[in-house]
Design a protein around this motif. Structure first.
Motif, PDB file in Angstrom:
ATOM      1  N   GLY A 232      39.930  27.225  20.875  1.00  0.00           N
ATOM      2  CA  GLY A 232      38.958  27.959  20.282  1.00  0.00           C
ATOM      3  C   GLY A 232      37.807  28.561  21.294  1.00  0.00           C
ATOM      4  N   PHE A 233      38.231  28.738  22.623  1.00  0.00           N
ATOM      5  CA  PHE A 233      37.419  29.237  23.543  1.00  0.00           C
ATOM      6  C   PHE A 233      36.878  30.616  23.104  1.00  0.00           C
ATOM      7  CE2 PHE A 233      36.794  25.851  26.337  1.00  0.00           C
ATOM      8  CZ  PHE A 233      37.920  25.297  26.758  1.00  0.00           C
ATOM      9  N   GLU A 234      35.748  30.911  23.351  1.00  0.00           N
ATOM     10  CA  GLU A 234      35.312  32.449  22.908  1.00  0.00           C
ATOM     11  C   GLU A 234      35.389  33.409  24.229  1.00  0.00           C
ATOM     12  OE1 GLU A 234      32.223  31.031  19.360  1.00  0.00           O
ATOM     13  OE2 GLU A 234      31.801  32.395  20.985  1.00  0.00           O
ATOM     14  N   THR A 235      35.481  32.760  25.209  1.00  0.00           N
ATOM     15  CA  THR A 235      35.704  33.593  26.431  1.00  0.00           C
ATOM     16  C   THR A 235      36.847  34.475  26.148  1.00  0.00           C
ATOM     17  OG1 THR A 235      34.965  31.873  27.807  1.00  0.00           O
ATOM     18  CG2 THR A 235      36.262  33.651  29.122  1.00  0.00           C
ATOM     19  N   GLN A 236      36.447  36.112  26.392  1.00  0.00           N
ATOM     20  CA  GLN A 236      37.458  36.992  26.275  1.00  0.00           C
ATOM     21  C   GLN A 236      38.303  37.321  27.376  1.00  0.00           C
ATOM     22  OE1 GLN A 236      35.671  40.683  24.098  1.00  0.00           O
ATOM     23  NE2 GLN A 236      33.937  39.529  24.107  1.00  0.00           N
ATOM     24  N   ILE A 237      39.565  37.474  27.281  1.00  0.00           N
ATOM     25  CA  ILE A 237      40.479  37.790  28.287  1.00  0.00           C
ATOM     26  C   ILE A 237      40.361  39.173  28.711  1.00  0.00           C
ATOM     27  CG2 ILE A 237      42.875  37.673  29.082  1.00  0.00           C
ATOM     28  CD1 ILE A 237      43.401  35.185  26.971  1.00  0.00           C
ATOM     29  N   LEU A 238      40.028  39.421  30.009  1.00  0.00           N
ATOM     30  CA  LEU A 238      39.915  40.745  30.532  1.00  0.00           C
ATOM     31  C   LEU A 238      41.040  41.050  31.507  1.00  0.00           C
ATOM     32  CD1 LEU A 238      36.545  42.279  31.536  1.00  0.00           C
ATOM     33  CD2 LEU A 238      38.653  43.065  32.372  1.00  0.00           C
ATOM     34  N   ALA A 239      42.186  41.699  31.043  1.00  0.00           N
ATOM     35  CA  ALA A 239      43.298  41.981  31.922  1.00  0.00           C
ATOM     36  C   ALA A 239      42.877  42.601  33.049  1.00  0.00           C
ATOM     37  CB  ALA A 239      44.532  42.163  31.123  1.00  0.00           C
ATOM     38  N   ALA A 240      42.927  42.291  34.272  1.00  0.00           N
ATOM     39  CA  ALA A 240      42.487  43.016  35.384  1.00  0.00           C
ATOM     40  C   ALA A 240      43.548  43.487  36.358  1.00  0.00           C
ATOM     41  CB  ALA A 240      41.342  42.402  36.271  1.00  0.00           C
ATOM     42  N   SER A 241      43.273  44.011  37.573  1.00  0.00           N
ATOM     43  CA  SER A 241      44.310  44.182  38.487  1.00  0.00           C
ATOM     44  C   SER A 241      45.410  44.900  37.830  1.00  0.00           C
ATOM     45  CB  SER A 241      44.690  43.143  39.363  1.00  0.00           C
ATOM     46  OG  SER A 241      45.605  43.346  40.492  1.00  0.00           O
ATOM     47  N   ILE A 242      45.167  46.046  37.136  1.00  0.00           N
ATOM     48  CA  ILE A 242      46.342  46.500  36.192  1.00  0.00           C
ATOM     49  C   ILE A 242      46.786  47.873  36.895  1.00  0.00           C
ATOM     50  CG2 ILE A 242      46.494  48.226  34.055  1.00  0.00           C
ATOM     51  CD1 ILE A 242      45.367  45.842  32.510  1.00  0.00           C
ATOM     52  N   ARG A 243      48.113  47.728  37.509  1.00  0.00           N
ATOM     53  CA  ARG A 243      48.793  48.873  38.116  1.00  0.00           C
ATOM     54  C   ARG A 243      49.655  49.748  37.246  1.00  0.00           C
ATOM     55  NH1 ARG A 243      48.932  46.119  42.901  1.00  0.00           N
ATOM     56  NH2 ARG A 243      47.338  44.995  43.202  1.00  0.00           N
ATOM     57  N   SER A 244      50.003  49.652  35.904  1.00  0.00           N
ATOM     58  CA  SER A 244      51.095  50.278  35.282  1.00  0.00           C
ATOM     59  C   SER A 244      50.734  50.353  33.713  1.00  0.00           C
ATOM     60  CB  SER A 244      52.449  49.743  35.599  1.00  0.00           C
ATOM     61  OG  SER A 244      52.528  48.624  34.895  1.00  0.00           O
ATOM     62  N   ILE A 245      51.277  51.214  33.202  1.00  0.00           N
ATOM     63  CA  ILE A 245      51.223  51.246  31.709  1.00  0.00           C
ATOM     64  C   ILE A 245      51.766  50.192  31.141  1.00  0.00           C
ATOM     65  CG2 ILE A 245      52.242  52.657  29.751  1.00  0.00           C
ATOM     66  CD1 ILE A 245      52.076  55.271  31.593  1.00  0.00           C
ATOM     67  N   ASN A 246      52.725  49.664  31.694  1.00  0.00           N
ATOM     68  CA  ASN A 246      53.414  48.285  31.327  1.00  0.00           C
ATOM     69  C   ASN A 246      52.461  47.088  31.144  1.00  0.00           C
ATOM     70  OD1 ASN A 246      55.951  46.884  30.157  1.00  0.00           O
ATOM     71  ND2 ASN A 246      55.761  45.934  32.364  1.00  0.00           N
ATOM     72  N   HIS A 247      51.652  47.321  32.473  1.00  0.00           N
ATOM     73  CA  HIS A 247      50.809  45.878  32.185  1.00  0.00           C
ATOM     74  C   HIS A 247      49.732  46.063  30.868  1.00  0.00           C
ATOM     75  CE1 HIS A 247      50.682  45.394  36.939  1.00  0.00           C
ATOM     76  NE2 HIS A 247      51.712  44.547  36.200  1.00  0.00           N
ATOM     77  N   VAL A 248      49.403  47.304  30.771  1.00  0.00           N
ATOM     78  CA  VAL A 248      48.578  47.346  29.735  1.00  0.00           C
ATOM     79  C   VAL A 248      49.203  47.029  28.082  1.00  0.00           C
ATOM     80  CG1 VAL A 248      47.250  49.138  28.115  1.00  0.00           C
ATOM     81  CG2 VAL A 248      47.307  49.508  30.618  1.00  0.00           C
ATOM     82  N   GLN A 249      50.598  47.422  28.174  1.00  0.00           N
ATOM     83  CA  GLN A 249      51.225  47.295  26.868  1.00  0.00           C
ATOM     84  C   GLN A 249      51.595  45.804  26.502  1.00  0.00           C
ATOM     85  OE1 GLN A 249      53.748  51.390  26.587  1.00  0.00           O
ATOM     86  NE2 GLN A 249      54.833  49.700  27.604  1.00  0.00           N
TER      87      GLN A 249
END
Ligand code: G3P
Length: 218
Positions: A155-172
């Motif tokens: 139940g950690f409240e820290t938000q996962i901020l996906a970074a070093s994104i290089r592609s649309i697939n990474h976002v998906q």
């Protein structure tokens, strides 16, 4: 999923913010250098464009230096989020700054053990670098999965901020796994809208419509 723009290019930020797609901005020393502008000046301008959090990274590597720089950066605007490297001084500064009410973003995360430490330090955001793990033949998405599982376990409240994104697939894939935020380079964010069948379908609709000779008017 919140979308942050990963750039210090003010023109790009304005363009995407005008579309209503921007929930925040992340910068780092390399992005500031790429902008060619003074960090205080460009960061202040960015804070005036977007309402959401604007991550500004300290450059000191010792605790005292980080705290001094964090105070300077935090004074720029109310929506400043202090970005700190995932080191022991960085975690100590994260704990102190979060406890003092500041938003914090712990960056350069490459393992779930590191992410666990950041959550225990009270980080507002953790920034796991997907692309740089892919660059060395690992699967950056595995890290997002591991962090999601660990944070949900406790139940950690820290938000996962996906970074070093290089592609649309990474976002998906980050969205499917359940990352809270993706910080996306402007070109990749604009690319999310693209699909050849959408373009083809719109062209076909308009061609058929033209044959009707009609217009939608009062
Ligand atoms: O937010 C971190 C990002 O700017 C790093 O991206 O492509 O240099 O790994 P990259």
């Amino acid at each position: 999923m919140k979308f942050f723009v990963d750039t210090a290019d003010v023109a790009e930020i304005r363009e995407l913010n005008d579309l209503g797609l921007v929930d925040g901005v992340t910068t780092n020393p390399s992005l500031i250098a790429k902008s060619g502008r003074d960090i205080m000046e460009v960061t202040k301008e960015i804070c005036g464009i977007v309402e959401g959090p604007v991550s500004a990274e300290v450059t000191a590597t010792d605790f005292d230096g980080m705290m001094k720089e964090a105070a300077i950066l935090a004074a720029i605007a109310d929506n400043i989020c202090i970005k700190l490297p995932l080191t022991l001084p960085g975690l100590k500064a994260c704990k102190a700054l979060t406890s003092a009410g500041h938003q914090t973003n712990v960056t350069l995360c490459f393992s779930s053990a590191q992410a666990l430490l950041a959550a225990k330090a009270g980080a507002t955001y953790i920034s796991p670098f997907i692309g740089r793990l892919d660059d060395i033949g690992m699967d950056g998405m595995d890290l997002i999965r591991e962090i999601r599982a660990i944070y949900d376990n406790y139940g950690f409240e820290t938000q996962i901020l996906a970074a070093s994104i290089r592609s649309i697939n990474h976002v998906q894939q980050a969205a499917i796994i359940g990352a809270d935020v993706a910080t996306i380079p402007p070109a990749t964010m604009k690319g999310l809208v693209k699909h050849p069948l959408t373009d083809k379908g719109l062209d076909a609709f308009l061609a058929d419509w033209a044959k009707t000779g009609q217009k939608i008017v009062k």
